[in-house]
Each structure stands twice: as C-alpha cells, then as structure tokens.
Write an enzyme that holds these catalytic residues in place. Structure first.
Site, PDB file in Angstrom:
ATOM      1  CD  GLN A 231      -2.617   1.039   2.715  1.00 36.35           C
ATOM      2  OE1 GLN A 231      -2.261   0.261   3.599  1.00 36.35           O
ATOM      3  NE2 GLN A 231      -3.624   1.865   2.857  1.00 36.35           N
ATOM      4  N   GLY A 232       0.837   2.017  -1.086  1.00 33.49           N
ATOM      5  CA  GLY A 232       1.652   3.227  -1.187  1.00 33.49           C
ATOM      6  C   GLY A 232       0.821   4.470  -0.932  1.00 33.49           C
TER       7      GLY A 232
ATOM      8  CB  SER B  28       2.171   6.930   4.808  1.00 33.32           C
ATOM      9  OG  SER B  28       1.016   6.596   5.514  1.00 33.32           O
TER      10      SER B  28
ATOM     11  CB  SER C 152       4.141  -3.654   5.885  1.00 41.09           C
ATOM     12  OG  SER C 152       2.793  -3.487   5.626  1.00 41.09           O
TER      13      SER C 152
ATOM     14  CD  GLU D 197      -5.236   0.569   7.135  1.00 39.69           C
ATOM     15  OE1 GLU D 197      -5.587   1.545   6.449  1.00 39.69           O
ATOM     16  OE2 GLU D 197      -4.117   0.465   7.632  1.00 39.69           O
TER      17      GLU D 197
ATOM     18  CD  GLU E 139      -1.800  11.535  19.720  1.00 40.55           C
ATOM     19  OE1 GLU E 139      -1.630  10.717  18.798  1.00 40.55           O
ATOM     20  OE2 GLU E 139      -1.408  11.338  20.879  1.00 40.55           O
TER      21      GLU E 139
END
Lengths: 379, 326
Positions: A124-125, A127, A159, A242, A362
């Site tokens: 998964q690209g 971030s 990952s 997810e 957060e």
C-alpha cells in the site's frame, strides 16, 4: 439484544476450528524475515485451496460471501489457532475489495484471483514522509506521457514491499486542483527500475516496513483505478476496509498475550498479591470492554451498513490496552523482560507503534470529536 | 448475534426519555434536592406505568420483561437524575424475582405496587432509605435481604436521593443472581448519568466562546470530550452485556456484573469530573446543574464498592478459567 451466535455462525466457527486443528502452520520461523514470509505465504495457499483465504469476498471471486460477523469469526479463530495472518493480507483486505468496488471487469478479471492464491502480493503506497495524518497533502507526482503515467516521489511505511508484485499507489495527477481532487489511484507494477525498496528498520530492530523511492516509474493508463482525479474517494474505500476484520484478529492476539501474562503470574504466585491481581483484572476489564465494543460495532455494521459511534473507539482501545499490558508485563517480570530476545521486550517495543499505525490516537480523538460528537473542527 | 437494543427496548427507552424530559427537569430535581424530598407525584406515575415491576413476572403483577429493559429505564432515570425512590424498589423486585426466597411473591407484589419501598446498596449506606420496609445489601461477596430493617437516614452530598444505614430486621442470604442485579442496576444508572454529563458538556463547549471561537474547537477540550465518550461507551458495552447475561446466561452473571461495576465506576467518576472541568468556572457553581450528576455518580460508585475489588475479582476469575482450561 441477543449475544448468542446464530446456528449458522456457530457452525461456521466449528468448521473453522476443525480446519485450523487439521492445518497446523508449523513452527514459526523467528530469525529470518524471508522464511517468515514464505511460511505465511504457504499458509495462505492452504487457506485458498479450501476457499478460506478471503471468506468475506463474494463467491464469484472465490470467497464465501461471509457476513461481517462471520468474517470477524474467521479472524477470531485464526488468531486463536496461533496461525499467521495470510501473507497477502493487504491484497485480501484492502486491494481486493477496492478493486471489486471501483475496478473495470478487465481489472477484476486480471487481479483478484492471484491476490487470493497469494501468487501476487500487494503493498500500500499511501503515506509519505510529509503526508501522514494529513494524507491528502501527499506529493508523489503522476504525469501523463502518451498512453502511460510517469510517477516520481517517495512513500513510507510500506509493509511487505520487498515481496510485492503490485502497489496500491495514490499520487497527485493534477497539482492545480484542490488537494483532495487532484489525486489518482494507480495499480503500480513494483517490478521495474523506477521503483526502489529500502527496508526501514524500526525500534524493535527488525525491518517490518519499507520506504519506496519512485523515480520515473511507468504505469499504463489502463492501470488507473476508479478514474483520473478520483483517487481520494478510491483511497477512502481502501482505508475503510482497513480496520474491520483485522480488529478481531488483533483483539484475539491481545487476549492471548494477556492470558500468557495471567498464567505466568499464577505460576509464579505473584497473582496472590492484591496489587498484581487488581492490575491484571484492570487489563482483563479493558480487554473485555474492547471485545464487547467491537461486537457492538459488528451489529451496527450488519444492521445499518456502517459501524456506529463505537466503531471509532476500538482501535484506540486496542492500542492503549496493548501498551498498558506490555508495560505491566515488564513491571511484573522485572528487568529480565527487557533482555534482548525476551518476547516481552519485543512486544513492549512493537506496541509503541500501535497508537501510530493505521491512524494515530490523536487523529482518532479528532475523528470522535468532530464526526461523532459534532464538535467544531479542531485547531 | 445482535448487540443492539430490540425495537421494543428502543421504544421503552424513547418513551421513558420523553416522559422524564418533560416531568423531571433540572428545575424540579433542584427543587426536590434543596428541600430533600422525593417527587412523589412522578413516583406514583412511574408505579402506575408499571416501571417498578418491569423485570418481574406477570404472575406477580409485573411486566414480564427482564434486566435489559430495567437497565434501559434506569439509564433514563440516571440521565434525568430523577428524584424518585425507583432504584431501590425496582432493583429489589428484580432481584427477588430472580431468587427463590419469595416464591409466593408477597414481597414482590407490594414492591411492584409501590406499597412497600426498598433500599439497595451497602449496610453502611443504601440508596432510597427513607421509609424502606425492605433492603437488599451487598455484604462482601454476598447479597443479604433485610425485612423491616432499622433505617437511619444519612444526609449525603447527593440530596437528589435519600440514603440510609440499614441494619437488623429479619435477614436472609441471597444468591449471585440478586447480587449481580444490584451491581448491574447501579451501573445502568451510571451509564445514564455519564451520557447526560457528556451531552451537557458537548452543548456547553459548542456554545461557550473564548479567544473568539467555541472552546470545543480546542483539542485540549475536544480530546477530553472524546475520552468522556470512550468511558461512557465502555460502561455501556459492559453494562448491557451484563444485563443480557442476567436474563439469558445466568452462569456468567458474577463475572459480567463485576465487569459492569468496574467499567461504570471508572466512567462515572471520570465523565462527571470531566463535565465540571469542561464547564470551567461555571461548572463549579451551585447554579450550574452538572454538580447533581457528579454527586449522584459519586454515591452510585461508592455503593458499587471499591473499583479495585471488582478488578481483583476479574483477575482471579480469569486466572481460574485459564487454570481450568489447562
């Protein structure tokens, strides 16, 4: 209100329990990453052979058409059996469902079957170094050249990239558009010179994640998913997929860790101390609240098509409980728990990532405050 | 599996909510509290509506429903912080209905009809003490029924309800079903208290402006609200699970009620304290109503017994289960 499982759900659970009893994944290879991945890949092949690799997929794509609850049961039983997550977990949970929703018939035909078999691994690209919580500000560029797109930029926290054939890549295709509208979702072939994978060593010492350096990678126009400029919407589908099933797997893993600690405290006699019993009981309380709240979320998803307000809480509860649990384990066991190679040392360090990965605590609090409690946008 | 209120339970909740919104405003609660009396008119109305016997079999004049429905009513009464002697009588009725001691139903009938009032809690402090002709108290690990106990009222920080020391009378031991129901009932009331404290806080921080913006737009404030929500929903998950277990999985009641008690104590204290803090200076005044919720929560939590006690029980039960499985 009825917290018993239906006969159908119970039968499914028993079928799975029996399957996992018959299919021992064998000794987990601990020291070698590659062997570990092969172990998971082999186990996925066995699941796939019996139609269990992706129970939540519709039957026409090789799944069982399992309900949300049945899917949760699958992950619970997987976690309970001690078997690993399938090697292609991102393909099965994220890429597959996203392609089913947004993909053309040709794309479905091409990509789904090898995801299920584990033949083609996905990463998964999303971030980037400067786009974490603020994902839509990502900078990786996609420029159209003739019949293809040329991609350049950097991704992080990917990952399984070193094993992947394909990447779910979100890139900026129109820098002049508002930030959420200028994105496009690509299915990018990882096996090309323009893509470099560099392992990212994390605080545990092992490289579970990678950085991707993309420099002039080529993606044919037919590998756009969901249309040019529509990348944010497609990415949201991926993000929404997810957490659902995985939450149950993680919840069971937490349960196992807590059971291990309680058993250890009982064996050493430490549980006789009221302070120890109270602290273990507090963790037991948190683990149970997490499980029950996750079940409430399941019911809401099944009845109303989306998780209720409690759905925003479980990931937050899980990370907090896992961090408290591993910290207390160190407190209880003493300094030897911090010796290199002690499993609790790894668990302690790995748990620090729990409140960051998949949405920081957060950000989750912001989501609860703004979307559930209706508070004004925070500053 | 269906972890959600049924349509009928939702209907009960919404009817109770609407009724109490109208009949038990904070102005009324305040008037009762300042004169240290119950709202007798509202109490009679609730009895007539059959609320006291909701978890009692129809053969004893009850509504034939269960602990989940009683929890729904208690949540709404907690939400309203209503000044009625409902908790003691309704929970005693539910507890006796689940035990064999009152098989003839004489006590039940008088509790359901409102003729007899009951206190619940601890011997040193039981809720709804005024005029109680019966008490069910938790004495360590067991529950105790006291018929015609001596009742000595104690003025507490929570004047929306009468509290008393109870002793003597004719005493008999009750089982886990009664003990569990007392804990679950107090937890259910606390869920409602928390929900009200959260709702009032959200309304306030959206309205109150400082530095030219609503204070709810500051993360220091909004994140505290998110925490209050997490505690409230945690108590709700545990409490409704325990209420369901009381009705449908009796063998789980000891552990489930300890879980509900622990989750509700934690939530009750955190959420109502947060409500005062998020209201700022105004929250510390007698005029603002959040303090009634804080005080009710403090008493309910104290009656549930020490948090650590329930947590120790949960730890020990988990250890026993693991040992048995080996």
């Amino acid at each position: 209100m009825d917290l018993t499982f239906t006969e159908r759900e119970q039968a499914f659970r028993e079928e799975l329990r029996e399957w996992f009893a018959r299919n021992d994944p064998g000794q987990e290879p601990e020291s070698d990453e590659d062997l570990h991945f092969k172990w998971r890949r082999d186990f996925q092949a066995r699941l796939a052979a019996d139609g269990l690799a992706a129970v939540h997929w519709p039957p026409e794509y090789g799944g069982r058409g399992a309900s949300v609850t049945e899917s949760a049961i699958f992950f619970e039983e997987l976690g309970r059996s001690g078997a690993p997550l399938p090697a292609n977990v991102l393909g099965l949970l994220l890429a597959g469902p996203t392609i089913m929703l947004w993909g053309s018939d040709r794309q479905k035909e091409r990509y789904l079957a090898p995801i299920l078999s584990g033949e083609e691994i996905w990463c998964q690209g999303f971030s980037e170094p400067d786009a974490g919580s603020d994902l839509a500000s990502l900078k990786t560029r996609a420029v159209k050249e003739g019949g293809e797109w040329v991609i350049s930029g950097q991704k992080v926290w990917t990952s399984g990239a070193q094993y992947s054939k394909w990447c779910m890549l979100v890139a900026r295709s129109d820098p002049s558009a508002p930030k959420h509208r200028g994105l496009t979702y690509f299915l990018m072939d990882m096996e090309q010179d323009g893509v470099q994978v560099r392992p990212l060593r994390q605080i545990t010492g092992s490289p579970e994640f990678n950085e991707l350096f993309i420099d002039g990678a080529r993606v044919p126009a037919e590998n756009v998913l969901g249309g040019e400029g529509n990348g944010w919407k497609v990415a949201l589908t991926t993000l929404m997929n997810e957490r659902a099933g995985l939450a149950f797997f993680l919840q069971v893993r937490l349960r196992q860790l807590l059971d291990r600690l309680i058993a250890q405290a009982a064996a050493s006699g430490a549980i006789e101390q009221p302070l120890v019993a109270a602290r273990l009981g507090e963790l037991q309380m948190r683990a149970e609240i997490l499980r029950l709240t996750a079940y409430r979320g399941l019911t809401a998803t099944e009845k109303y098509g989306q998780p209720g307000p409690e759905g925003s809480l479980t990931k937050w509860m899980w990370s907090q409980t896992n961090q408290e649990l591993t910290q207390f384990a160190v407190d209880l066991i003493g300094p030897e728990a911090l010796a290199e190679g002690n499993p609790w040392a790894y668990e302690l360090l790995r748990a620090r990532g729990n409140s960051i990965e998949g949405g920081t605590t957060e950000v989750l609090k912001n989501i609860v405050a703004e979307r559930v409690l209706g508070l004004p946008k925070s500053r | 599996m269906d972890f959600d209120l049924s349509d009928q339970q939702k209907e009960i909740k919404s009817v109770a909510h609407d009724l109490l919104t109208e009949r038990s405003t904070f102005a009324k609660v305040r008037a009762c509290a300042e004169e240290r009396r119950y709202d007798e008119q509202l109490w009679r109305e609730l009895v007539e509506l059959g609320w006291t016997g909701i978890a009692v079999g129809e053969e004893h004049g009850g509504g034939g429903l269960g602990m989940v429905e009683l929890a729904v009513l208690l949540e709404e009464l907690g939400y309203a912080c209503a000044a009625v002697p409902f908790l003691g009588s309704a929970v005693s009725a539910a507890a006796l209905a689940a035990e064999t001691i009152d098989a003839g139903g004489e006590l039940l009938a008088t509790l359901v009809s409102g003729e007899r009032r009951a206190a619940v809690g601890l011997p040193s402090m039981a809720a709804d003490g005024a005029g109680a002709g019966l008490a069910i108290v938790i004495d360590g690990g067991r529950a105790l029924l006291m018929r015609e106990p001596q009742v000595e009222e104690v003025a507490t920080v929570d004047p929306t309800r009468s509290y008393a020391r109870v002793s003597g009378g004719a005493q008999s031991a009750l089982g886990a079903a009664a003990r569990g129901r007392v804990l679950i009932a107090l937890a259910a009331e606390l869920v409602g208290v928390c929900q009200r404290a959260l709702d009032m806080t959200l309304a306030y921080v959206k309205e109150r402006r400082q530095f030219d913006v609503p204070v709810g737009s500051f993360q220091a404030v909004s994140h505290r609200c998110a925490e209050m929500f997490r505690f409230t929903e945690s108590a709700r998950s545990a409490t409704y699970y325990a209420a369901w277990a009381a009705d449908a999985a009796e063998e789980a009641i000891a552990e489930a009620s300890a879980l509900a008690a622990a989750a509700a104590i934690e939530a009750g204290r955190e959420v109502t304290a947060g409500a005062i803090q998020m209201h700022g200076g105004i929250g510390f005044t007698w005029e603002a109503d959040v303090h009634w919720l804080y005080k009710r929560a403090q008493l309910d939590c104290a009656l549930l017994g020490p948090l650590k006690g329930h947590q120790v029980a949960l730890g020990e039960l988990a250890a026993q289960r693991l040992a048995a499985a080996r």
